[in-house]
Write a protein that holds these residues in place. Structure first.
Motif, PDB file in Angstrom:
ATOM      1  N   ALA A  32    -134.633  38.187  39.011  1.00  0.00           N
ATOM      2  CA  ALA A  32    -133.355  37.618  39.464  1.00  0.00           C
ATOM      3  C   ALA A  32    -132.424  37.415  38.270  1.00  0.00           C
ATOM      4  CB  ALA A  32    -133.579  36.289  40.199  1.00  0.00           C
ATOM      5  N   ALA A  33    -133.001  37.089  37.113  1.00  0.00           N
ATOM      6  CA  ALA A  33    -132.181  36.829  35.916  1.00  0.00           C
ATOM      7  C   ALA A  33    -131.390  38.066  35.493  1.00  0.00           C
ATOM      8  CB  ALA A  33    -133.061  36.335  34.776  1.00  0.00           C
ATOM      9  N   ALA A  34    -131.935  39.248  35.847  1.00  0.00           N
ATOM     10  CA  ALA A  34    -131.228  40.488  35.497  1.00  0.00           C
ATOM     11  C   ALA A  34    -130.136  40.805  36.518  1.00  0.00           C
ATOM     12  CB  ALA A  34    -132.229  41.632  35.441  1.00  0.00           C
ATOM     13  N   ARG A  35    -130.070  40.035  37.603  1.00  0.00           N
ATOM     14  CA  ARG A  35    -129.110  40.349  38.667  1.00  0.00           C
ATOM     15  C   ARG A  35    -127.914  39.396  38.680  1.00  0.00           C
ATOM     16  NH1 ARG A  35    -131.093  43.926  42.217  1.00  0.00           N
ATOM     17  NH2 ARG A  35    -129.723  43.231  43.882  1.00  0.00           N
ATOM     18  N   THR A  36    -127.861  38.524  37.662  1.00  0.00           N
ATOM     19  CA  THR A  36    -126.715  37.620  37.557  1.00  0.00           C
ATOM     20  C   THR A  36    -126.420  37.323  36.099  1.00  0.00           C
ATOM     21  OG1 THR A  36    -125.820  35.476  38.199  1.00  0.00           O
ATOM     22  CG2 THR A  36    -128.197  35.544  37.795  1.00  0.00           C
ATOM     23  N   ARG A  37    -125.161  37.023  35.820  1.00  0.00           N
ATOM     24  CA  ARG A  37    -124.812  36.570  34.466  1.00  0.00           C
ATOM     25  C   ARG A  37    -124.906  35.054  34.400  1.00  0.00           C
ATOM     26  NH1 ARG A  37    -119.618  40.161  33.732  1.00  0.00           N
ATOM     27  NH2 ARG A  37    -120.623  42.173  33.550  1.00  0.00           N
ATOM     28  N   ASN A  38    -125.098  34.451  35.549  1.00  0.00           N
ATOM     29  CA  ASN A  38    -125.181  32.987  35.610  1.00  0.00           C
ATOM     30  C   ASN A  38    -126.631  32.524  35.453  1.00  0.00           C
ATOM     31  OD1 ASN A  38    -122.522  31.593  36.293  1.00  0.00           O
ATOM     32  ND2 ASN A  38    -122.462  33.446  37.542  1.00  0.00           N
ATOM     33  N   ALA A  82    -139.964  33.726  29.550  1.00  0.00           N
ATOM     34  CA  ALA A  82    -138.509  33.948  29.492  1.00  0.00           C
ATOM     35  C   ALA A  82    -138.064  34.059  28.030  1.00  0.00           C
ATOM     36  CB  ALA A  82    -137.784  32.810  30.198  1.00  0.00           C
ATOM     37  N   LYS A  83    -138.672  33.232  27.180  1.00  0.00           N
ATOM     38  CA  LYS A  83    -138.304  33.253  25.761  1.00  0.00           C
ATOM     39  C   LYS A  83    -138.704  34.596  25.134  1.00  0.00           C
ATOM     40  CE  LYS A  83    -138.396  30.191  21.835  1.00  0.00           C
ATOM     41  NZ  LYS A  83    -139.078  29.105  21.159  1.00  0.00           N
ATOM     42  N   ARG A  84    -139.938  35.031  25.426  1.00  0.00           N
ATOM     43  CA  ARG A  84    -140.409  36.310  24.865  1.00  0.00           C
ATOM     44  C   ARG A  84    -139.539  37.474  25.327  1.00  0.00           C
ATOM     45  NH1 ARG A  84    -145.216  33.859  25.976  1.00  0.00           N
ATOM     46  NH2 ARG A  84    -145.629  35.033  27.862  1.00  0.00           N
ATOM     47  N   LYS A  85    -139.087  37.403  26.577  1.00  0.00           N
ATOM     48  CA  LYS A  85    -138.256  38.493  27.123  1.00  0.00           C
ATOM     49  C   LYS A  85    -136.777  38.303  26.781  1.00  0.00           C
ATOM     50  CE  LYS A  85    -141.189  39.376  31.194  1.00  0.00           C
ATOM     51  NZ  LYS A  85    -141.386  40.824  31.243  1.00  0.00           N
ATOM     52  N   LYS A  86    -136.478  37.231  26.045  1.00  0.00           N
ATOM     53  CA  LYS A  86    -135.093  36.903  25.646  1.00  0.00           C
ATOM     54  C   LYS A  86    -134.164  36.750  26.855  1.00  0.00           C
ATOM     55  CE  LYS A  86    -135.197  38.827  20.955  1.00  0.00           C
ATOM     56  NZ  LYS A  86    -136.642  38.888  20.800  1.00  0.00           N
ATOM     57  N   LEU A  87    -134.715  36.157  27.910  1.00  0.00           N
ATOM     58  CA  LEU A  87    -133.893  35.906  29.103  1.00  0.00           C
ATOM     59  C   LEU A  87    -133.300  34.505  28.971  1.00  0.00           C
ATOM     60  CD1 LEU A  87    -136.305  37.369  31.794  1.00  0.00           C
ATOM     61  CD2 LEU A  87    -134.100  38.309  31.085  1.00  0.00           C
ATOM     62  N   THR A  88    -132.106  34.451  28.403  1.00  0.00           N
ATOM     63  CA  THR A  88    -131.532  33.141  28.080  1.00  0.00           C
ATOM     64  C   THR A  88    -130.924  32.459  29.312  1.00  0.00           C
ATOM     65  OG1 THR A  88    -129.537  34.314  27.448  1.00  0.00           O
ATOM     66  CG2 THR A  88    -131.032  33.720  25.663  1.00  0.00           C
ATOM     67  N   ASN A  89    -130.824  33.172  30.420  1.00  0.00           N
ATOM     68  CA  ASN A  89    -130.214  32.539  31.603  1.00  0.00           C
ATOM     69  C   ASN A  89    -131.246  31.988  32.595  1.00  0.00           C
ATOM     70  OD1 ASN A  89    -130.964  35.153  32.388  1.00  0.00           O
ATOM     71  ND2 ASN A  89    -129.288  35.344  33.865  1.00  0.00           N
ATOM     72  N   ILE A  90    -132.514  31.860  32.178  1.00  0.00           N
ATOM     73  CA  ILE A  90    -133.481  31.172  33.051  1.00  0.00           C
ATOM     74  C   ILE A  90    -133.651  29.745  32.546  1.00  0.00           C
ATOM     75  CG2 ILE A  90    -135.907  31.035  33.789  1.00  0.00           C
ATOM     76  CD1 ILE A  90    -136.067  33.969  33.907  1.00  0.00           C
TER      77      ILE A  90
END
Ligand SMILES: C[S@@+](CC[C@H](N)C(=O)[O-])C[C@H]1O[C@@H](n2cnc3c(N)ncnc32)[C@H](O)[C@@H]1O
Length: 179
Positions: free
Chosen positions: A41-47, A66-74
């Motif tokens: 879902a994090a890849a489907r929104t900028r929010n 999330a940190k390892r994948k650098k997903l800063t929007n989770i």
């Protein structure tokens, strides 16, 4: 919950999110578990995707992932939503996910909380295991909800059915909106 690798085999998360129209805006994933759906879902929104989960270990695991994948929007939140709510503001999210969770003790409470935080044009998406004793996993049949049951609970919570989907091989999906 079975082990994560085993759990992941039961779904095509990206496809499910696409089918249910989960895209853009803030997203709240209630009972996020391993993050099977919060991560795609994090890849489907900028929010922000709010991944809300009552089990502290699962929250920590997802935070690390999330940190390892650098997903800063989770944003992970540890909370028992049935008892404490999500802590999010009224009408503040575009999509609420209630995935494989409505066999819980107080499903109407979760649906009411989902409605409270839902923006006026937003959607509450529910998926659950088919009501079929032959699925390879899923809650015991005596607590496993039929789609009709979930629709009735959602009506009680002030939501109305918008779409239904088959999500093969083992799930169905329901999309609700404000009445
Ligand atoms: C069967 S798992 C499904 C996880 C994820 N939604 C998925 O479909 O992959 C249900 C998750 O919801 C969490 N959960 C159950 N009741 C909850 C509540 N009241 N508040 C927050 N999390 C809850 C459980 O700890 C578990 O991780």
């Amino acid at each position: 919950m079975p082990q994560e690798l085993h759990w992941k085999k039961f779904f095509k998360p990206k496809q499910i999110l696409e089918t249910l129209g989960i895209e853009g805006g803030r997203i709240a994933d209630i009972g996020s578990g391993y993050g099977t759906f919060s991560i795609p879902a994090a890849a489907r929104t900028r929010n922000t995707v709010f991944a809300i989960e009552m089990e502290p270990e699962m929250v920590q695991q997802l935070k690390g992932k999330a940190k390892r994948k650098k997903l800063t929007n989770i944003k992970t939140i540890q909370r028992d939503v049935s008892r404490q709510g999500t802590g999010l503001k009224d009408k503040s999210v575009k999509h609420v996910l209630l995935f494989n969770i409505l066999h819980c003790e107080k499903p109407v409470n979760l649906l009411k909380e989902a409605k409270r935080i839902l923006s006026p044009n937003g959607s509450v998406a529910v998926i659950h295991w088919n009501y079929d004793p032959d699925t390879p996993r899923g809650p015991p049949m005596h607590i496993r909800p039929k789609p009709e049951q979930i629709i009735e609970w959602a009506e009680k919570a002030g939501l109305t059915l918008h779409e239904t989907h088959d999500l093969p091989p083992h799930h169905y999906g329901l999309v609700f909106k404000h009445k």
